[in-house]
Design a protein around this motif. Structure first.
Motif, PDB file in Angstrom:
ATOM      1  N   ALA A 126       0.862  -1.258  -0.211  1.00 21.10           N
ATOM      2  CA  ALA A 126      -0.218  -0.111  -0.093  1.00 21.10           C
ATOM      3  C   ALA A 126       0.957   1.249   0.018  1.00 21.10           C
ATOM      4  N   GLU A 127       2.067   1.135   0.712  1.00 22.14           N
ATOM      5  CA  GLU A 127       2.737   2.436   0.900  1.00 22.14           C
ATOM      6  C   GLU A 127       3.853   2.514  -0.145  1.00 22.14           C
ATOM      7  N   VAL A 128       4.072   1.661  -0.926  1.00 17.43           N
ATOM      8  CA  VAL A 128       5.120   1.585  -2.009  1.00 17.43           C
ATOM      9  C   VAL A 128       5.059   2.677  -3.032  1.00 17.43           C
ATOM     10  N   ASP A 129       6.312   3.420  -3.285  1.00 18.28           N
ATOM     11  CA  ASP A 129       6.368   4.291  -4.041  1.00 18.28           C
ATOM     12  C   ASP A 129       7.305   3.406  -5.526  1.00 18.28           C
ATOM     13  N   TRP A 130       6.455   3.013  -6.395  1.00 18.66           N
ATOM     14  CA  TRP A 130       6.890   2.172  -7.436  1.00 18.66           C
ATOM     15  C   TRP A 130       7.896   2.764  -8.333  1.00 18.66           C
ATOM     16  N   GLU A 131       8.068   4.141  -8.340  1.00 16.90           N
ATOM     17  CA  GLU A 131       8.924   4.754  -9.047  1.00 16.90           C
ATOM     18  C   GLU A 131      10.306   4.244  -8.750  1.00 16.90           C
ATOM     19  N   SER A 132      10.482   4.004  -7.386  1.00 17.38           N
ATOM     20  CA  SER A 132      11.872   4.013  -6.808  1.00 17.38           C
ATOM     21  C   SER A 132      11.878   2.514  -6.175  1.00 17.38           C
ATOM     22  N   ALA A 133      10.932   1.632  -6.255  1.00 20.37           N
ATOM     23  CA  ALA A 133      11.079   0.542  -5.456  1.00 20.37           C
ATOM     24  C   ALA A 133      11.961  -0.548  -6.022  1.00 20.37           C
ATOM     25  N   VAL A 134      12.486  -1.124  -5.032  1.00 18.57           N
ATOM     26  CA  VAL A 134      13.462  -2.370  -5.337  1.00 18.57           C
ATOM     27  C   VAL A 134      13.053  -3.424  -4.677  1.00 18.57           C
ATOM     28  N   LEU A 135      12.830  -4.351  -5.317  1.00 14.87           N
ATOM     29  CA  LEU A 135      12.387  -5.882  -4.514  1.00 14.87           C
ATOM     30  C   LEU A 135      13.602  -6.722  -4.194  1.00 14.87           C
ATOM     31  N   ILE A 136      13.460  -6.949  -2.653  1.00  7.63           N
ATOM     32  CA  ILE A 136      14.591  -7.875  -2.282  1.00  7.63           C
ATOM     33  C   ILE A 136      13.988  -9.129  -2.203  1.00  7.63           C
ATOM     34  N   LEU A 137      14.489 -10.222  -2.888  1.00  3.58           N
ATOM     35  CA  LEU A 137      13.839 -11.842  -2.759  1.00  3.58           C
ATOM     36  C   LEU A 137      14.675 -12.413  -1.982  1.00  3.58           C
ATOM     37  N   THR A 138      13.785 -13.479  -1.298  1.00  6.53           N
ATOM     38  CA  THR A 138      14.144 -14.481  -0.482  1.00  6.53           C
ATOM     39  C   THR A 138      15.696 -15.018  -0.525  1.00  6.53           C
ATOM     40  N   PRO A 139      16.458 -15.009   0.387  1.00  6.95           N
ATOM     41  CA  PRO A 139      17.793 -15.486  -0.008  1.00  6.95           C
ATOM     42  C   PRO A 139      18.192 -16.921  -0.374  1.00  6.95           C
ATOM     43  N   THR A 140      17.280 -17.558  -0.134  1.00  5.39           N
ATOM     44  CA  THR A 140      17.304 -19.057  -0.680  1.00  5.39           C
ATOM     45  C   THR A 140      16.960 -19.343  -2.152  1.00  5.39           C
ATOM     46  N   LEU A 141      16.390 -18.036  -2.752  1.00 10.86           N
ATOM     47  CA  LEU A 141      16.034 -18.258  -4.171  1.00 10.86           C
ATOM     48  C   LEU A 141      17.432 -18.791  -5.067  1.00 10.86           C
ATOM     49  N   THR A 142      17.154 -19.810  -6.049  1.00 17.01           N
ATOM     50  CA  THR A 142      18.150 -19.968  -7.071  1.00 17.01           C
ATOM     51  C   THR A 142      17.410 -20.553  -8.280  1.00 17.01           C
ATOM     52  N   ILE A 143      18.042 -20.267  -9.351  1.00 18.03           N
ATOM     53  CA  ILE A 143      17.429 -20.358 -10.696  1.00 18.03           C
ATOM     54  C   ILE A 143      18.339 -21.211 -11.644  1.00 18.03           C
ATOM     55  N   GLN A 144      17.663 -21.848 -12.515  1.00 18.90           N
ATOM     56  CA  GLN A 144      18.536 -22.581 -13.373  1.00 18.90           C
ATOM     57  C   GLN A 144      17.877 -22.966 -14.506  1.00 18.90           C
ATOM     58  N   ASP A 145      18.346 -22.519 -15.655  1.00 17.79           N
ATOM     59  CA  ASP A 145      17.886 -22.706 -16.856  1.00 17.79           C
ATOM     60  C   ASP A 145      17.813 -24.289 -17.150  1.00 17.79           C
ATOM     61  N   VAL A 146      16.661 -24.907 -17.633  1.00 18.17           N
ATOM     62  CA  VAL A 146      16.400 -26.170 -17.973  1.00 18.17           C
ATOM     63  C   VAL A 146      15.867 -26.546 -19.470  1.00 18.17           C
TER      64      VAL A 146
ATOM     65  N   ASP B  15       3.860 -16.599  -3.332  1.00 14.37           N
ATOM     66  CA  ASP B  15       4.841 -17.794  -3.092  1.00 14.37           C
ATOM     67  C   ASP B  15       5.853 -17.530  -1.923  1.00 14.37           C
ATOM     68  N   GLY B  16       5.734 -16.236  -1.426  1.00 16.06           N
ATOM     69  CA  GLY B  16       6.598 -15.804  -0.185  1.00 16.06           C
ATOM     70  C   GLY B  16       8.003 -15.606  -0.777  1.00 16.06           C
ATOM     71  N   LEU B  17       8.231 -15.204  -2.174  1.00 13.11           N
ATOM     72  CA  LEU B  17       9.558 -14.794  -2.763  1.00 13.11           C
ATOM     73  C   LEU B  17      10.169 -13.554  -2.313  1.00 13.11           C
ATOM     74  N   VAL B  18       9.078 -12.656  -1.801  1.00  5.28           N
ATOM     75  CA  VAL B  18       9.540 -11.299  -1.666  1.00  5.28           C
ATOM     76  C   VAL B  18       9.985 -10.958  -0.071  1.00  5.28           C
ATOM     77  N   SER B  19      11.072 -10.670   0.157  1.00  5.74           N
ATOM     78  CA  SER B  19      11.207 -10.507   1.637  1.00  5.74           C
ATOM     79  C   SER B  19      11.276  -9.180   2.019  1.00  5.74           C
ATOM     80  N   GLU B  20      11.366  -8.065   1.068  1.00  3.92           N
ATOM     81  CA  GLU B  20      11.604  -6.714   1.414  1.00  3.92           C
ATOM     82  C   GLU B  20      11.236  -5.961   0.109  1.00  3.92           C
ATOM     83  N   ILE B  21      10.479  -4.685   0.303  1.00  6.01           N
ATOM     84  CA  ILE B  21      10.728  -3.822  -0.841  1.00  6.01           C
ATOM     85  C   ILE B  21      11.184  -2.424  -0.425  1.00  6.01           C
ATOM     86  N   ARG B  22      12.289  -2.020  -1.083  1.00  6.29           N
ATOM     87  CA  ARG B  22      13.135  -0.831  -0.372  1.00  6.29           C
ATOM     88  C   ARG B  22      12.472   0.328  -1.393  1.00  6.29           C
TER      89      ARG B  22
END
Lengths: 248, 279
Positions: free
Chosen positions: A131-151, A241-248
């Motif tokens: 609700a309070e997010v300024d989307w022009e400056s918002a940066v998403l911080i994702l959960t530190p356990t996230l890993t991605i692999q091309d398959v 999915d609980g992927l976003v841990s913070e929005i700065r």
């Protein structure tokens, strides 16, 4: 004989897996040496079986143990914990099974889910936090356990069936570029196959790209005028999915 | 030498193993303490630490490691000690233990409990490493006698004499694994009762009980069997010599349902209690 010399001798003996008795060992030591040579390899193979359980199930005992023993011979452990031992096992499998990419991809899934299991904690934010997010400056911080692999294969479907004890589907090459993301939601490791658009979006977020810039980049590279709309849908699924841990 | 002391703790406990996590979370398990494998919880988050924090609210916790490598000629690794100290600060355990052995050298880690020669030089190395560990952890540690399958041409003293002198020089304590005494006694031809008699009684703070397997000419410390009768008999000797001592059933493989281990722990209570009543 110094302790250092003696320990080097026993270490080299175990690594070489040869019957020759190293200096300093009592004359009746051969049966005991055999115990240590065997225990070293057996424990590492058991560790790989435990960590790469579905890859083991896919390959079967004989092929998995052969790969594990080759890995042990070429990669003496150096980490402080046995849990770290499988870090490069997927590379070994890639070399042994170059024409079976699902093997390496299953191993990546096994490894990544295990790492997510005891990876860093991070609380996930909910949709109410937007609700309070300024989307022009918002940066998403994702959960530190996230890993991605091309398959390139349906490895996620195979892994899921094996984990449930079901008959896995036949290997299929995916028609379009795809990836799998692995993360932990609360205490449970999760995985999901994702399409190229989400893959690119996650890559940019992980590089620190702000939300507004993210939409711009994806609009240009994706040649789509629906980037903002697609990003909105993605953000909703990430929150779910609980992927976003913070929005700065 | 550390001047800190570990007060005796009486009771009967179990090792906290993943198949039993849920039972420990959901039920009041009748144990006086639990022992955790330190390395399983030297992690950054997730279910292991969640379980540990919850169990710690109900039971005193002892930390037992397998990777300290107290006998390495090139010393104990700083990174390992830093991680261990972080967990010690989180848990505030009854005590911290590891094994009198070496596991790695010069970047190699066998992840096995390799035997030490019982020599004056090894004594100097072990004691220097213990002193460093106790300084970093700010507490004395316990060291466990390992099962071993070979001896060294240069051995100068028995294992129990080595441990007694090690305790005298460093102020450390002992975790006595009765099964390991039995296994090593059978493998190397010494009398387990004489071993028990030679251990410094005032330094023993914990006892492990476990089972073993019969290999080719050697007994193997597999921790996958119930405690056998000869080990129970040796445990009674240990109880007579050391008095009431925190005792734990240690099972690491073929882990049975919790009820079976609790029944085995009751046997330990009966064996120890019968001796107390007779005293």
């Amino acid at each position: 004989m110094s302790l250092l010399t003696l320990q080097r001798g026993l270490r080299d003996h175990i690594l070489a897996n040869a019957a020759e008795r190293p200096v300093g060992i009592a004359a009746n030591g051969e049966p005991g040496l055999a115990v240590y040579r065997h225990a070293y390899r057996a424990q590492l193979v058991a560790c790989l079986r435990d960590t790469f359980e579905q890859t083991w199930s896919w390959l079967g005992d004989e092929r998995f143990d052969d790969a594990a023993l080759r890995h042990v011979a070429a990669n003496p452990p150096s980490g402080w914990t046995l849990d770290a031992y499988g870090e490069t096992f997927a590379q070994t499998l890639s070399g042994l099974y170059p024409d079976n990419p699902e093997v390496t991809e299953l191993a990546w899934l096994d490894w990544s889910l295990r790492r997510a299991f005891d990876g860093p904690d991070a609380d996930a934010i909910t949709a109410e936090a937007l609700a309070e997010v300024d989307w022009e400056s918002a940066v998403l911080i994702l959960t530190p356990t996230l890993t991605i692999q091309d398959v390139t294969t349906n490895c996620a479907a195979i892994w899921g069936a094996l984990a449930l004890g079901e008959t896995p589907p036949a290997v299929e090459r995916l028609p379009d570029p795809a990836a799998v993301r692995v993360w932990r939601r609360e205490l449970s490791p999760q995985y999901r196959t994702i399409e190229a658009f989400e893959r690119q979006a996650l890559r940019l977020v992980l590089q620190g790209c702000g939300f507004a810039a993210l939409c711009d980049v994806l609009a240009v590279h994706g040649a789509t005028d629906r980037a903002a709309e697609q990003m909105g849908a993605l953000l909703a699924s990430w929150l779910q999915d609980g992927l976003v841990s913070e929005i700065r | 030498m550390t001047d800190r002391e570990i007060q005796p703790f009486e009771g009967f406990g179990l090792g906290l193993r993943p198949p039993h996590y849920q039972a420990f979370l959901e039920h009041e398990v009748p144990v006086d303490f639990v022992e955790v494998i330190s390395e399983n919880f030297m992690v950054r988050g997730g279910r292991p630490l969640y379980v540990l924090d919850a169990v710690r609210e109900r039971h005193p916790v002892a930390m037992h490691g397998v990777s300290m490598s107290i006998g390495s000629a090139d010393g104990v690794k700083t990174d390992y000690l830093r991680r261990l100290k972080t967990l010690v600060d989180r848990v505030n355990p009854l005590w911290v233990s590891d094994h009198l052995c070496w596991t790695g050298l010069e970047g190699f880690n066998s992840h096995d409990l390799l035997p030490l020669p019982y020599t004056e030089e090894a004594m100097d190395v072990v004691c220097a490493n213990i002193a460093r560990v106790q300084t970093v952890l700010e507490r004395p540690i316990l060291l466990e006698n390992p099962s071993s399958y070979l001896t060294f041409a240069d051995d100068e003293m028995t294992e129990h004499d080595f441990m007694a002198e090690m305790c005298r020089r460093t102020g450390c304590y002992l975790l006595l694994d009765v099964n390991n005494i039995y296994v090593s006694g059978a493998n190397h031809g010494f009398d387990p009762e004489a071993y028990i008699a030679g251990v410094p009684a005032d330094r023993v703070r914990q006892i492990h009980l476990a089972g073993h397997s019969v290999g080719r000419g050697l007994l193997i410390d597999t921790h996958d069997q119930p405690v056998p009768d000869p080990v129970w008999a040796l445990y009674e000797s240990a109880c007579r010599r050391f008095g009431s001592t925190a005792t734990m059933i240690e099972r690491d493989d073929d882990i049975p349902p919790l009820g079976e281990l609790l029944a085995e722990l009751d046997t330990a209570r009966i064996r120890a209690g019968a001796l107390e009543r007779a005293a």
